[in-house]
Design an enzyme around this catalytic site. Structure first.
Site, mmCIF file in Angstrom:
data_model
loop_
_atom_site.group_PDB
_atom_site.id
_atom_site.type_symbol
_atom_site.label_atom_id
_atom_site.label_comp_id
_atom_site.label_asym_id
_atom_site.label_seq_id
_atom_site.Cartn_x
_atom_site.Cartn_y
_atom_site.Cartn_z
ATOM 1 N N SER A 246 0.839 -1.196 0.000
ATOM 2 C CA SER A 246 0.000 0.000 0.000
ATOM 3 C C SER A 246 0.878 1.252 0.000
ATOM 4 O O SER A 246 1.625 1.476 -0.937
ATOM 5 C CB SER A 246 -0.959 -0.054 1.187
ATOM 6 O OG SER A 246 -2.023 0.841 1.024
ATOM 7 N N ASP A 473 -8.974 -4.842 -6.102
ATOM 8 C CA ASP A 473 -8.505 -4.057 -4.968
ATOM 9 C C ASP A 473 -9.276 -2.742 -4.925
ATOM 10 O O ASP A 473 -9.181 -1.919 -5.837
ATOM 11 C CB ASP A 473 -7.003 -3.792 -5.105
ATOM 12 C CG ASP A 473 -6.370 -3.216 -3.854
ATOM 13 O OD1 ASP A 473 -7.057 -2.488 -3.120
ATOM 14 O OD2 ASP A 473 -5.175 -3.489 -3.625
ATOM 15 N N HIS A 500 -7.341 -6.061 -0.753
ATOM 16 C CA HIS A 500 -6.293 -5.048 -0.865
ATOM 17 C C HIS A 500 -4.937 -5.716 -0.684
ATOM 18 O O HIS A 500 -4.546 -6.087 0.420
ATOM 19 C CB HIS A 500 -6.520 -3.987 0.211
ATOM 20 C CG HIS A 500 -5.503 -2.887 0.205
ATOM 21 N ND1 HIS A 500 -4.954 -2.359 -0.942
ATOM 22 C CD2 HIS A 500 -4.925 -2.192 1.243
ATOM 23 C CE1 HIS A 500 -4.112 -1.403 -0.636
ATOM 24 N NE2 HIS A 500 -4.065 -1.284 0.686
#
Length: 532
Positions: A246, A473, A500
């Site tokens: 991320s 995602d 995710h």
């Protein structure tokens, strides 16, 4: 402070960081200072300005040799075997222009390699920004306990400056204020919006509680990337091997931009798009959230007792009708706290980070139809990292502060436009109230943003990188992973799934690909795919 992982499923993914971050972008270009070519206090105020002016005296930082001493490491589950780990501290200059001035101290945790002749260290970052990497390193090592990766690499995590056990640490609110829903974002606008006085006070409080205005000026990604290069040298590695999820993909990409010849291998999972400014990326994320909500609704609609109904096309309206009354009257909960509108939406958004959490969200929505909010409140609490005694980690407060340096700064007019665009792209989270004036929580921050968009472009001399991108995602949509891989000129592993990130998913296909890349620097073939 403990590592706050996302709800239950995807260990180490920096869920919620983009959504909760206080700063969003203006819809029209850059800030006035960037448009005029002004430099920021760190000397990196616009795209293409890639190096901070450095003062003399860095040798004493580069020559550090951290003494890792045995320390307790967290377990992924209570009955899991203990992880052998060592902890240490690393000193870095708070301001790289003035290395002789005030210092920051980073917390480190290392899990030694299982093999006798390791390649070196693999530095890991869970994302956020604002999530500590020390405990994440232990969780990563436990998840890869039988992987050749832990045989060939020491797994090293660090709490970035301002985060976790590093000093000074970012802190903006008391637990009592967090329990009363202290505002961390302008979303959703139209409900309890920041006033000018509140945003001014926010900057003042964050400075007071975090160690002063100078700290708030030096917690951006470019300073963290420089810290990571000091860490690389301290670990004795000629070149960096890194795995980031991320926000960790932004950190890795910025490191590659600033130190391309010091990169050995970068694994970037759940990518931030380096080409899109904050406005574009936030709207893209809102679109991804709505898409996941609609997929959850379609899955639910196959059951006659689905609380969103059996017509997926009407699910958004059904949900709006359920949650909008909470603006005026929270739902009752067994603990007496009540469930507000914002908490209900956050609880559902938490479930958008993994298909495995959809049943919990559906159960919570069904419960809400009966007038109770316990399940959605539990999802919201996991979202914030709240403990049973009402204590909150500072991770999301750190997210806010770091984003004030990384994200575009904008006017109330621009912030209002951003929120209207968000509601249009993600109507399930639209409170249905007119947005009069939405404000950027960073508007009174003591310095201008320091990242600059686009970033990580035109890098020369960078070895192959590996970007991992999941097709479903919601938080960092697949398009961003494609863009990052293309921008870095690196490899892309596409993963079919609804969550995710995939690095910590325990998927054999992903694990084999990542191990081959990290250990042998063997890249996947073009068009490589895995399926969760």
């Amino acid at each position: 402070m403990s590592y706050r992982k996302p709800p239950a499923v995807v260990v180490g993914v920096a869920a919620l960081a983009l959504l909760i971050g206080a700063c969003a972008s203006q819809p029209e270009g850059r800030t006035a200072g960037q448009a005029a070519g002004q430099s920021s206090p760190s000397g990196i105020g616009q795209a293409g300005q890639r190096s901070t002016p450095i003062g003399p005296g860095l040798d004493r930082f580069h020559g550090q040799k951290p003494a890792f001493k045995p320390c307790d490491a967290p377990k992924p589950t209570p009955d899991a075997p203990p992880v052998k780990a060592g902890c240490a501290r690393l000193k870095v200059p708070l301001d790289y222009r003035n290395p002789k001035g005030r210092q920051a101290e980073l917390a480190l945790l290392r899990v030694p390699a299982r093999g006798k002749d390791p390649i070196g260290s693999l530095v890991v970052n869970p994302g956020g920004p604002g999530f500590p990497g020390t405990e994440y390193a232990a969780l990563t090592a436990a998840a890869w306990a039988n992987s050749p990766i832990t045989e060939h690499f020491h797994i090293v995590g660090f709490d970035p400056r301002g985060v976790g056990a590093s000093k000074p640490a970012l802190d903006c609110f008391t637990d009592a204020e967090r329990e009363r829903d202290a505002k961390l974002s302008s979303v959703p606008a139209g409900v309890d919006d920041w006033t000018r006085q509140e945003t001014r006070r926010l900057a003042e409080r964050c400075a007071e509680r975090s160690g002063g205005r100078q700290v708030l000026a030096h917690v951006g990604t470019r300073d963290v990337a420089r810290d990571m290069d000091v860490l690389r040298q301290a670990l004795g590695d000629e070149k960096l091997s890194f795995a980031g999820s991320s926000y960790g993909t932004r950190l890795g990409a910025v490191y590659a931009e600033m130190f391309p010849k010091k990169v050995r291998a970068l694994v970037l999972d759940g990518a931030f798009d380096p080409l899109k400014d904050t406005y574009e990326r936030r709207v893209e994320q809102a679109t991804g959230m709505q898409r996941s909500f609609e997929r959850m609704a379609a899955s639910c609609a196959t059951s006659q007792d689905c609380p969103l109904g059996t017509e997926p096309g009407r699910a958004t309206k059904v949900f709006q009708d359920l949650v909008r009354p909470l603006i005026d009257k929270p739902a009752r909960t067994s603990g007496g706290r009540g469930l507000t509108y914002g908490q209900a939406v956050e609880g559902v958004i938490a479930a958008m980070y993994s298909k495995a959490l959809w049943p919990a969200a559906i159960a919570g929505i069904a419960e809400l139809k009966a007038g109770k909010g316990d399940t959605l409140l539990k999802l919201r609490d996991s979202y914030h990292g709240r403990s049973a005694d009402g204590a909150y980690p500072d991770s999301l407060e750190a997210t806010l502060a770091i984003n004030c340096l990384d994200e575009d700064r904008h006017t109330p007019k621009e912030e209002t436009a951003l929120n209207r665009a968000w509601n249009k792209a993600a109507p399930f989270s639209d409170p249905g109230r007119p947005i009069k004036v939405a404000r950027d929580g960073c508007e009174y921050w003591p310095v201008k943003p320091t990242l600059g968009y686009p970033y990580a472009t035109g890098i020369k001399g960078l070895p192959d990188t590996l970007t991992i991108s999941v097709t479903g995602d919601a938080a960092t949509p697949h398009e961003g992973g494609i863009a990052l891989a293309r921008t870095l000129g690196g490899s892309l592993l596409t993963v079919e799934g609804e969550q995710h990130g995939a690095l910590m998913a325990g998927n054999a296909c992903v694990n084999r690909t990542v191990a081959a890349y990290l250990i042998a620097l063997k890249s996947p073939s073009e068009g490589a795919r895995c399926k969760l």
